[in-house]
Structures are given as structure tokens and as C-alpha cells.
Scaffold this active site. Structure first.
Site, PDB file in Angstrom:
ATOM      1  N   ASP A 165       0.880  -1.169   0.000  1.00  0.00           N
ATOM      2  CA  ASP A 165       0.000   0.000   0.000  1.00  0.00           C
ATOM      3  C   ASP A 165       0.917   1.219   0.000  1.00  0.00           C
ATOM      4  O   ASP A 165       1.545   1.530   1.003  1.00  0.00           O
ATOM      5  CB  ASP A 165      -0.888  -0.029   1.261  1.00  0.00           C
ATOM      6  CG  ASP A 165      -1.696   1.250   1.448  1.00  0.00           C
ATOM      7  OD1 ASP A 165      -1.678   2.124   0.558  1.00  0.00           O
ATOM      8  OD2 ASP A 165      -2.360   1.367   2.506  1.00  0.00           O
ATOM      9  N   LYS A 186       2.750  11.186  -3.513  1.00  0.00           N
ATOM     10  CA  LYS A 186       1.711  10.470  -4.270  1.00  0.00           C
ATOM     11  C   LYS A 186       0.778  11.439  -4.995  1.00  0.00           C
ATOM     12  O   LYS A 186       0.230  11.114  -6.043  1.00  0.00           O
ATOM     13  CB  LYS A 186       0.915   9.593  -3.293  1.00  0.00           C
ATOM     14  CG  LYS A 186      -0.111   8.681  -3.950  1.00  0.00           C
ATOM     15  CD  LYS A 186      -0.701   7.746  -2.909  1.00  0.00           C
ATOM     16  CE  LYS A 186      -1.817   6.888  -3.442  1.00  0.00           C
ATOM     17  NZ  LYS A 186      -2.337   5.985  -2.394  1.00  0.00           N
ATOM     18  N   GLU A 218      -7.192   0.371  -4.538  1.00  0.00           N
ATOM     19  CA  GLU A 218      -7.230   0.269  -3.073  1.00  0.00           C
ATOM     20  C   GLU A 218      -8.555  -0.296  -2.558  1.00  0.00           C
ATOM     21  O   GLU A 218      -8.558  -1.188  -1.702  1.00  0.00           O
ATOM     22  CB  GLU A 218      -6.926   1.640  -2.446  1.00  0.00           C
ATOM     23  CG  GLU A 218      -5.446   2.004  -2.602  1.00  0.00           C
ATOM     24  CD  GLU A 218      -5.142   3.482  -2.407  1.00  0.00           C
ATOM     25  OE1 GLU A 218      -6.027   4.227  -1.931  1.00  0.00           O
ATOM     26  OE2 GLU A 218      -4.019   3.897  -2.734  1.00  0.00           O
ATOM     27  N   ASP A 262     -12.806   5.608   2.506  1.00  0.00           N
ATOM     28  CA  ASP A 262     -11.390   5.666   2.863  1.00  0.00           C
ATOM     29  C   ASP A 262     -10.996   7.075   3.311  1.00  0.00           C
ATOM     30  O   ASP A 262     -10.855   7.984   2.492  1.00  0.00           O
ATOM     31  CB  ASP A 262     -10.550   5.226   1.655  1.00  0.00           C
ATOM     32  CG  ASP A 262      -9.050   5.178   1.958  1.00  0.00           C
ATOM     33  OD1 ASP A 262      -8.618   5.699   3.005  1.00  0.00           O
ATOM     34  OD2 ASP A 262      -8.305   4.602   1.136  1.00  0.00           O
TER      35      ASP A 262
HETATM   36  P1  ADP Z   1      -2.995   7.454   3.971  1.00  0.00           P
HETATM   37  O1  ADP Z   1      -3.892   6.444   3.353  1.00  0.00           O
HETATM   38  O2  ADP Z   1      -3.343   8.868   3.579  1.00  0.00           O
HETATM   39  O3  ADP Z   1      -1.553   7.166   3.749  1.00  0.00           O
HETATM   40  P2  ADP Z   1      -3.590   6.401   6.667  1.00  0.00           P
HETATM   41  O4  ADP Z   1      -4.697   5.513   6.295  1.00  0.00           O
HETATM   42  O5  ADP Z   1      -2.346   5.769   7.156  1.00  0.00           O
HETATM   43  O6  ADP Z   1      -3.241   7.472   5.551  1.00  0.00           O
HETATM   44  O7  ADP Z   1      -4.174   7.393   7.797  1.00  0.00           O
HETATM   45  C1  ADP Z   1      -3.380   8.267   8.498  1.00  0.00           C
HETATM   46  C2  ADP Z   1      -4.255   9.148   9.358  1.00  0.00           C
HETATM   47  O8  ADP Z   1      -4.995   8.359  10.305  1.00  0.00           O
HETATM   48  C3  ADP Z   1      -3.471  10.166  10.149  1.00  0.00           C
HETATM   49  O9  ADP Z   1      -4.072  11.441  10.039  1.00  0.00           O
HETATM   50  C4  ADP Z   1      -3.609   9.644  11.587  1.00  0.00           C
HETATM   51  O10 ADP Z   1      -3.544  10.691  12.542  1.00  0.00           O
HETATM   52  C5  ADP Z   1      -4.983   9.029  11.541  1.00  0.00           C
HETATM   53  N1  ADP Z   1      -5.222   8.080  12.655  1.00  0.00           N
HETATM   54  C6  ADP Z   1      -4.503   6.981  12.951  1.00  0.00           C
HETATM   55  N2  ADP Z   1      -4.997   6.396  14.066  1.00  0.00           N
HETATM   56  C7  ADP Z   1      -6.051   7.147  14.482  1.00  0.00           C
HETATM   57  C8  ADP Z   1      -6.982   7.096  15.581  1.00  0.00           C
HETATM   58  N3  ADP Z   1      -6.902   6.135  16.500  1.00  0.00           N
HETATM   59  N4  ADP Z   1      -7.926   8.051  15.669  1.00  0.00           N
HETATM   60  C9  ADP Z   1      -8.004   9.037  14.762  1.00  0.00           C
HETATM   61  N5  ADP Z   1      -7.174   9.153  13.710  1.00  0.00           N
HETATM   62  C10 ADP Z   1      -6.200   8.226  13.571  1.00  0.00           C
HETATM   63 MG    MG Z   2      -4.515   4.825   2.305  1.00  0.00          MG
END
Ligand code: ADP
Ligand code: MG
Length: 619
Positions: free
Chosen positions: A23, A87, A187, A211
Site C-alpha cells: 500500500d 503520491k 485500493e 477511505d
Molecule cells: P494514507 O492512506 O493517507 O496514507 P492512513 O490511512 O495511514 O493514511 O491514515 C493516516 C491518518 O490516520 C493520520 O491522520 C492519523 O492521525 C490518523 N489516525 C490513525 N490512528 C487514528 C486514531 N486512532 N484516531 C483518529 N485518527 C487516527
Molecule cells: Mg490509504
């Protein structure tokens, strides 16, 4: 035609070799595999954590490159040399991103608004493909280290809305990292595979995948039938995510502590501390309803109910997007069979509640939302490896099919491993003024230079109306039918001029030869991409010379002699650089020439406006 698993599984590549799922995220990236117990599992190398922040830092002094958490530390201390959110730039031109260019703290080159963007770090030029390649390389190395085995093959996921060029850029990034990218998977498709939805051939379902990540939100409506995932609609906001929730909290604390917002933003260290504390607080609300903390004299107190008020309008915006996606798919909420939650920000209970209320059903949220896409990619990889005999594999094309573009490059139109029948197309244009014929050469193979691939056919599209370079629009369509016959069609859209040929790509080629071609492409991946980037730089340089020389010829009356002489100097530097083989030097020469001549174009524009205004006054 061949079944997916056979060609690569023999020869020098061992059948047991692992295929990983990746991913490649905007905020975080991760890599997963199918463990010996046959379960998908994300890789955590030496306890470094599962999530690798998608951030690259270039040390300005010793040139050292850091990826992930180590690079994240430089976001505030060395923003020009720290690349995040790459990205968003993959497969995009400057024209595509100019509305949000201020979002980036590093330098994005704008010399040619039509071609793919480049990023300048120090005196080097990087493409988003190279930068993503660095992130993928880090993931590959972590996997190799943790699993103690070489990792050469991967499935990489992309958002459902990614276009052809963004998908190709992702493939190329994989190649640069030394990965053979067997398939690019959406995705939302990967997420539903992780929940086992779509694995049963008989099942027909319509699903919504919600998402919400760090910086982006997207919702996809998919229809699954006979193991085929079709995207019915996508919607979203590429600037809405967890980062917005963090800044809402920071703003709230600034207000409660009666701080001066401008002063705080100017204090990098404090802003960063506040931002990190805000993220920590937000995450804590998954388990508790109140956070009481301090940074120095600043009270960082927040209740979950207050947090929910702060983010409510943003969350409502995502629900509007869900409604828009349904409208586009011409479906009602009742017609959605399953709803899947993806992305770290879907851990927020308010988000879950709003989504569940909107779709009027329980959600799939028990798989870790930031791992679910990588886990699904690992399942897709396992299917491709032929390890899941319960899943029928459709016939696929064993080698990519494409045409020759400028500089002898292969432009892939139908990628290897595409299910047949399939069709795909792309638009091209002319490179010279008044060009009336266009040569279309069709090739098969995985190498970046057509001369290393297998030529299938060549024909000429004649009768293109004479127009300036770049104006004609030529659609090239590839149609590959179930019998493996490829029909290539070229149409000039303004005149309707049309030409087509038919070939059978598998004719006269053995399975062994196919295998050899695949192996060669893997062995030569790195040098191929390097060569291609050099050719792309040279082509861009040549086009620039052509444009500038033409500009001077037409407009010499309004340039001073010194300006013309200086332009020729810059042109000469660029011409000299094209004789060498260093793409950074070429990009630098393009950049300088562009910077020098840009005011001319602006002046010309002003003059044209002045003339137009004068005309009005006379009237
Ligand atoms: P991306 O797909 O954009 O790479 P992710 O799916 O990894 O991102 O999501 C990252 C986001 O999720 C960040 O903003 C992080 O702060 C948030 N996040 C992770 N855990 C939690 C949680 N327990 N509660 C709220 N937000 C969260
Ligand atoms: Mg993602």
C-alpha cells in the site's frame, strides 16, 4: 494467452518465491505478505513499526537519503529538502497541480506545464517516480530483512480514481525499486479482498468503500461479479483528512490559551509539538473521552465531545461525497450490500456513526483500517502466485503491448497480466509543425526501449490536417479479443482520419521466449528506467529548443539584441548538455533557459493586451 502463474513461475525464478502486497499511501506506506499459516500479515521489521511514513529526506550536506520516520523529523527543521505527499504528484503535470502548489514546502519545477512534474532538491532534479521508488525500496528492504529472503515481485495498490498515467508512474516507481510489479490493484478492491468479499466467484455484490486517510478522502462504489471488480463511481476530496482534524485541535488550543496564532506558526518547534500533541490526543479518543495535558505553560485539554464538534463539518462533507458517489452510480443507499472502512481516520467513532447512519447498515471495520489495503494486496499477490486454487484465473496477456513514442521509448497501452478481452487507449499528438503523417509502431515486451522489445506491426496514419505541433489529437486504441487478436486503431479526431491493423501477438513466440523477455526486463529494470529518464529529459530539451528558437524568430522585433544574444547562450548550454548523458545537467539547462525566457512571454502577453485595449479606445 497464458494463465497468470506459469510464465514467471518457471525459469530462474522459483515457484515458491514470495509476492508481496504494497500500500503506497499519501501519508503512510506498508508492505504485507501471506505468512506460512496462510494468513495475510503486515511486515514489522525490527519493531520499527508497520507504517512507513511516505516521506523522503535528502541531507543537504552529505546527500544521505532517509525514508520514513527518520525523514519525518525533518519536516519542520528542513522543509525544502523533505519530500512528503509525493503520491499527489505521481503521473501529474504542473498544469494538473498548479492550484495547490502552495501546499508543498519543496520546489516543484514549472518549466513545462504539460509534461510530468519534477522536484528540485539542492541542485538535483527528481521525478515523483524516483521519490516513490525510494519509498518502495525502503519497504522492499524492510521485507527482505524481516523475512530473510529476496523480495522481487509485488502487487501495488492505487486509488480507484488514478488514471493511466498515474498507474504507469506507480509501475515505474516499482521498477526503480527493483520490483517486478505484477499488478496495480485499486485500493478499494484490495480492502474488500481483505474482508473476503469478492473471493467467491458466485457472489454478486455492490459495495461502498469509505477511505479517510491522513490528507485525502475517497469513497468508491464497486460492483463485484464473477470475481471481477468494476468501479461504478468514485468521489472524494484530495484535501480532507486526519491532518485537518489535527489542525482543528491546534487552533482550538491556541484560542483557549489566548495565544497569537501568527507567533505560534512562526515558531517551528512549538507548532510541530502542538501538532504532534493534537494527533496523539485525537488518537487517544479511541479509548478515552478526555485528555488533560500540557506543553510548557500551554494547556492541552480536550473533551471528546468538543473534538466531535470541531470536526463535524468536515465529517459531514465526506457524507455529501458518499451521496454524490451514489448519485453518479445511479444507486440508492438500499442497493449497497456492504460498507468497508479504510484509513486511519475511520477509527474516530463519530466518523463510524455518521457513515453507518448514512448507509443504514453496520460497517466492516474489524480489520485494522490502516493495514487493510496492504493485507488485501497480499491476498491479490497470492492469487497471482497461483496459490489459491479455489479462485479461477482468467486468461491474461503475458507481455505488455504498446507503441513507440519519441526517443524510441515504449509506451505501454495494455499492461502485462491484463485480463482478456480488454481494450485501452490513449491520446497522442504531433511533435513538428505541419506534420501530416504519423508512424505508429506496435511493440510487445517489458523493456523501456522499443529496440529491446518485439515489433508486431507498423503503419502510418496519413492525412492529418496540417496544424501546429501539439494540436492534432490522435486516439490510439488497442482492442485485444478473447482469441488473442489485437486490433490497433488510430483516429485523428478533428478530421476523422482513421487507420487500423490486426495482429496476433502470440504468433511465432514460444513460452520460453516470453519467459526470457520477462527475465531480461527484471535484470535490466534499473538501467532501463535510468535510460528512459535520460531520453525523456533529452526529448524535453529538444522540444524546448524548438519552441524557443521559433519564438525568437517570430518575435525578434520586440527583444533587444542583448536579450537575443543571451537567449542563444542559454540555448547553446542546453544543446551542449544534450550531447552528454546527465539528466540533472539537462534539467538544469532547461530550467535556466526557461527562467530567462519566461519574462519574454509575459511581456508579449502584456503587449497583446495593450494592443487590444488600444483597439477598444479607438472604437
Ligand atoms: P494514507 O492512506 O493517507 O496514507 P492512513 O490511512 O495511514 O493514511 O491514515 C493516516 C491518518 O490516520 C493520520 O491522520 C492519523 O492521525 C490518523 N489516525 C490513525 N490512528 C487514528 C486514531 N486512532 N484516531 C483518529 N485518527 C487516527
Ligand atoms: Mg490509504
Amino acid at each position: 494467452m497464458a494463465k497468470v502463474s506459469i510464465n514467471l513461475a518457471t525459469g530462474s525464478i522459483q515457484k515458491e518465491e514470495l509476492i508481496v502486497g504494497i500500500d503506497l499511501g499519501t501519508t503512510n506506506s506498508l508492505i504485507a505478505f501471506i505468512n506460512p499459516e496462510n494468513n495475510p500479515q503486515v511486515i514489522n521489521d525490527m519493531g520499527k513499526g508497520v507504517l512507513v511514513p511516505s516521506i523522503v529526506h535528502f541531507d543537504p550536506i552529505n546527500g544521505e537519503i532517509k525514508v520514513g520516520n527518520e525523514a519525518k523529523e525533518f519536516l519542520t527543521t528542513d522543509p525544502q529538502n523533505t519530500i512528503f505527499s509525493v503520491k499527489r504528484l505521481l503521473g501529474r503535470s504542473y498544469k494538473d497541480i498548479q492550484n495547490y502548489k502552495d501546499f508543498f514546502s519543496y520546489k516543484i519545477i514549472d518549466d513545462n506545464t504539460e509534461s510530468l512534474v519534477k522536484i528540485k532538491v539542492g541542485d538535483k532534479f527528481y521525478t515523483p517516480i524516483e521519490l516513490s521508488g525510494l519509498i518502495l525500496k525502503e519497504l522492499k528492504e524492510r521485507a527482505e530483512h524481516a523475512l530473510k529472503t529476496p523480495v522481487n515481485r509485488a502487487v501495488i495498490t492505487v486509488p480507484a480514481y488514478f488514471n493511466d498515467s498515474q498507474r504507469q508512474a506507480t509501475r515505474d516507481a516499482g521498477k526503480l525499486a527493483g520490483l517486478d510489479v505484477l499488478r496495480i490493484v485499486n485500493e478499494p478492491t484490495a480492502a474488500s479482498l481483505a474482508y473476503g468479499i469478492g473471493l467467491n466467484q458466485e457472489e454478486a455484490k455492490t459495495i461502498a468503500v469509505y477511505d479517510l486517510g491522513g490528507g485525502t478522502f475517497d469513497v468508491s462504489i464497486l460492483q463485484i461479479q464473477n470475481g471481477i471488480f468494476e468501479v461504478l463511481a468514485t468521489n472524494g476530496n484530495t484535501f480532507l483528512g486526519g491532518d485537518d482534524f489535527d489542525s482543528a485541535i491546534v487552533d482550538y488550543w491556541i484560542e483557549k490559551n489566548q495565544l497569537d496564532k501568527a507567533k505560534v506558526s512562526n515558531n517551528q518547534e512549538l507548532s510541530q509539538k502542538l501538532r504532534l500533541k493534537a494527533e496523539e490526543t485525537k488518537k487517544a479518543f479511541t479509548h478515552q473521552s478526555l485528555v488533560n495535558d500540557k506543553i510548557g505553560e500551554i494547556w492541552c485539554t480536550l473533551e471528546r465531545t468538543t473534538f466531535e464538534k470541531l470536526i463535524l463539518s468536515k465529517v459531514n462533507e465526506t457524507i455529501t461525497c458518499c451521496q454524490n458517489a451514489l448519485n453518479d452510480a445511479k444507486l440508492s443507499v438500499e442497493q449497497i450490500d456492504e460498507v468497508i472502512m479504510v484509513g486511519g481516520s475511520t477509527r474516530i467513532s463519530l466518523v463510524k456513526k455518521k457513515v453507518s447512519d448514512f448507509f443504514k447498515r453496520p460497517l466492516h471495520d474489524n480489520v485494522n483500517p490502516d493495514e487493510v489495503v496492504a493485507l488485501g494486496a497480499a491476498i491479490q499477490a497470492d492469487i497471482l502466485a497461483g496459490n489459491r486454487t479455489d479462485i479461477l484465473l482468467l486468461d491474461v496477456t503475458p507481455l505488455s503491448l504498446g507503441i513507440e513514442t519519441m526517443g524510441g521509448l515504449m509506451d505501454v497501452i495494455i499492461t502485462r497480466n491484463s485480463k482478456v478481452p480488454t481494450k485501452a487507449g490513449r491520446q497522442y499528438t504531433t511533435s513538428i509543425d505541419g506534420q501530416v503523417n504519423m508512424k505508429i509502431a506496435v511493440y510487445q515486451g517489458e523493456r523501456d526501449l522499443v529496440k529491446e522489445n518485439r515489433k508486431l506491426a507498423e503503419f502510418e496514419l496519413k492525412g492529418i490536417p496540417a496544424m501546429p505541433a501539439g494540436f492534432p489529437k490522435v486516439d490510439i486504441n488497442f482492442l485485444l479479443n478473447a482469441d488473442g487478436i489485437l486490433k490497433v486503431q488510430a483516429i485523428e479526431l478533428r478530421s476523422g482520419t482513421k487507420q487500423e491493423v490486426e495482429v496476433k501477438p502470440t504468433y511465432g513466440i514460444t513460452d520460453e521466449q516470453v519467459e526470457q523477455m520477462l527475465l531480461d526486463s527484471i535484470t535490466n529494470a534499473k538501467s532501463d528506467v535510468d535510460q528512459r529518464m535520460l531520453i525523456e529529459a533529452k526529448t524535453e530539451g529538444e522540444q524546448m529548443i524548438y519552441t524557443v528558437e521559433r519564438f525568437i524568430q517570430k518575435n525578434n522585433h520586440f527583444l533587444s539584441d542583448i536579450e537575443i544574444a543571451d537567449t542563444h547562450k542559454y540555448l547553446q548550454t542546453l544543446k551542449d548538455s544534450l550531447l552528454g548523458n546527465n539528466k540533472d545537467i539537462i534539467h538544469k539547462a532547461i530550467d535556466s533557459l526557461n527562467e530567462f525566457t519566461r519574462p519574454f512571454a509575459e511581456r508579449l502577453m502584456d503587449e497583446a493586451i495593450a494592443v487590444a485595449m488600444k483597439g477598444k479606445r479607438v472604437e
